[in-house]
Design an enzyme around this catalytic site. Structure first.
Site, PDB file in Angstrom:
ATOM      1  N   LYS A   1       1.111  -1.052   0.269  1.00 16.17           N
ATOM      2  CA  LYS A   1       0.135   0.038   0.112  1.00 16.17           C
ATOM      3  C   LYS A   1       0.980   1.316  -0.061  1.00 16.17           C
ATOM      4  O   LYS A   1       0.702   2.115  -0.741  1.00 16.17           O
ATOM      5  CB  LYS A   1      -0.855  -0.217   1.350  1.00 16.17           C
ATOM      6  CG  LYS A   1      -2.203  -1.041   1.024  1.00 16.17           C
ATOM      7  CD  LYS A   1      -2.976  -1.326   2.267  1.00 16.17           C
ATOM      8  CE  LYS A   1      -3.753  -2.621   2.063  1.00 16.17           C
ATOM      9  NZ  LYS A   1      -4.710  -3.057   3.177  1.00 16.17           N
TER      10      LYS A   1
ATOM     11  N   GLN B   1      -5.162  -2.357   9.343  1.00 19.00           N
ATOM     12  CA  GLN B   1      -4.808  -3.669   8.396  1.00 19.00           C
ATOM     13  C   GLN B   1      -5.298  -4.635   9.676  1.00 19.00           C
ATOM     14  O   GLN B   1      -5.206  -4.803  10.799  1.00 19.00           O
ATOM     15  CB  GLN B   1      -3.392  -3.613   8.485  1.00 19.00           C
ATOM     16  CG  GLN B   1      -3.038  -5.027   7.596  1.00 19.00           C
ATOM     17  CD  GLN B   1      -3.638  -4.904   6.111  1.00 19.00           C
ATOM     18  OE1 GLN B   1      -3.438  -4.085   5.490  1.00 19.00           O
ATOM     19  NE2 GLN B   1      -4.035  -6.098   5.683  1.00 19.00           N
TER      20      GLN B   1
ATOM     21  N   ASP C   1     -11.117   2.166   3.515  1.00 30.06           N
ATOM     22  CA  ASP C   1     -11.504   0.978   2.995  1.00 30.06           C
ATOM     23  C   ASP C   1     -12.986   1.007   2.517  1.00 30.06           C
ATOM     24  O   ASP C   1     -13.365  -0.016   2.252  1.00 30.06           O
ATOM     25  CB  ASP C   1     -11.263   0.028   3.910  1.00 30.06           C
ATOM     26  CG  ASP C   1      -9.809  -0.867   3.804  1.00 30.06           C
ATOM     27  OD1 ASP C   1      -9.510  -1.018   2.715  1.00 30.06           O
ATOM     28  OD2 ASP C   1      -9.229  -1.442   4.880  1.00 30.06           O
TER      29      ASP C   1
END
Ligand code: NAP
Length: 283
Positions: free
Chosen positions: A53, A97, A120
């Site tokens: 990322k 995460q 997200d």
């Protein structure tokens, strides 16, 4: 192979679009879009995902903030760090995460992320906006599936889309996103009776099960478009939830694993971040 959906190529196009928008925002306002990742503990797979990322952020010209917290952090300390990030004007999108260490409550951590910075698209607020088909950050992986279908001109209006899997991360938001595209949607799960009889009705079949090669040719109507979200780590390498060897010859289009849906997730994360940065700059 002619019927392969090339997720790497589509993701690369999304990332070029993001990079263009990042540069334009900087030129217009001086603001550099920024993404923060929060990782707790030392899970090796998570470390790889987080590293990817950051690499993608830099390639798009975004700032990235790597917040790595010790594995024995308390829920309260984690929330305090999330609050700090949410209050940091340099950061426009953030992710936590997953998975978190077992002693931490993942849902509570997600709930802590302010909606405007939810890169997200997995907070209850973002899921609620999606469920009511209002604008907002869309969950990255299932939105990546929609972008793949669009990129290959798959007719979604009126098509019967069958999703195998009902998780909050993939299956459920996938259903809402396909409804938004005017599909007729069926969701299957572990209690579904006669799975193959239902999946064989699909014009578009999305597999998000987490069981390697579970969906075989007997589950697929010849000519269907097959999207394999699954990522299963086997001794011989990665495998999807679809038995590619038997399904590829009968599918109209199919995503490989790796190289199908996987590359889209990070691309859509960057997309959500530049959208959030543009929105913040116009406030
Ligand atoms: P999950 O939370 O474990 O959900 C799996 C779903 O599959 C559940 O709804 C489960 O039903 C259903 N299921 C399990 N066994 C089944 C069976 N025999 N028949 C029918 N349905 C069955 O998994 P997830 O987080 O959604 O992830 C799914 C897959 O996508 C995994 O392989 C994961 O690694 C992958 N993934 C990939 C990306 C990416 O970037 N490409 C991102 C996220 C996830 P119940 O609800 O009844 O238990």
């Amino acid at each position: 192979m002619e019927n392969l959906i090339d997720g790497k190529a589509v993701a690369a196009r999304v990332r070029v679009d993001v990079a263009t928008r990042v540069a334009a925002l900087k030129a217009r306002t001086g603001v550099q879009a920024g993404l923060a990742t929060v990782m707790v503990g030392e899970d090796p797979a998570s470390a790889v995902y987080v590293g990817n990322k950051h690499t993608a952020c830099h390639a798009a010209g975004m700032a990235s903030f790597d917040v790595h917290l010790p594995g024995d952090i308390t829920q309260g300390e984690l929330h305090a760090r999330i609050d700090e990030i949410c209050a940091d004007a340099r950061i426009h999108g953030m992710i936590v995460q997953m998975p978190l260490p077992h002693h931490l409550d993942e849902a509570a951590a997600l709930d802590r992320i302010v909606y405007a910075k939810d890169a997200d698209g997995l907070t209850p607020a973002a899921q609620g906006m999606l469920a009511t088909l209002r604008p907002g950050p869309r969950p990255a992986t299932p939105n990546g599936v929609i972008q793949l279908l669009k990129a290959y001109d798959v007719e979604m209006r009126g098509a019967h889309a069958v999703i195998v899997g009902r998780s909050d991360i993939v299956g459920k938001p996938q259903a809402h996103l396909l409804l938004e595209q005017d599909c007729t949607v069926t969701i299957c799960h572990s209690r579904t009776r006669d799975l193959a009889a239902i999946t064989r009705q699909a014009d578009i079949l999305v597999a998000a099960v987490g069981r390697p090669r579970m969906l075989t040719a007997e589950h697929v109507r010849p000519g269907a478009v097959v999207i394999d979200v699954g990522i299963n780590r086997l001794p011989e390498g990665l495998a999807g939830d679809v038995d590619f060897a038997s399904v590829q010859p009968i599918a109209r289009l199919i995503t490989p694993v790796p190289g199908g849906v996987g590359p889209m997730t990070i691309a859509m994360l960057l997309h959500n971040t530049i959208e959030a940065a543009e929105a913040a700059a116009s406030d």
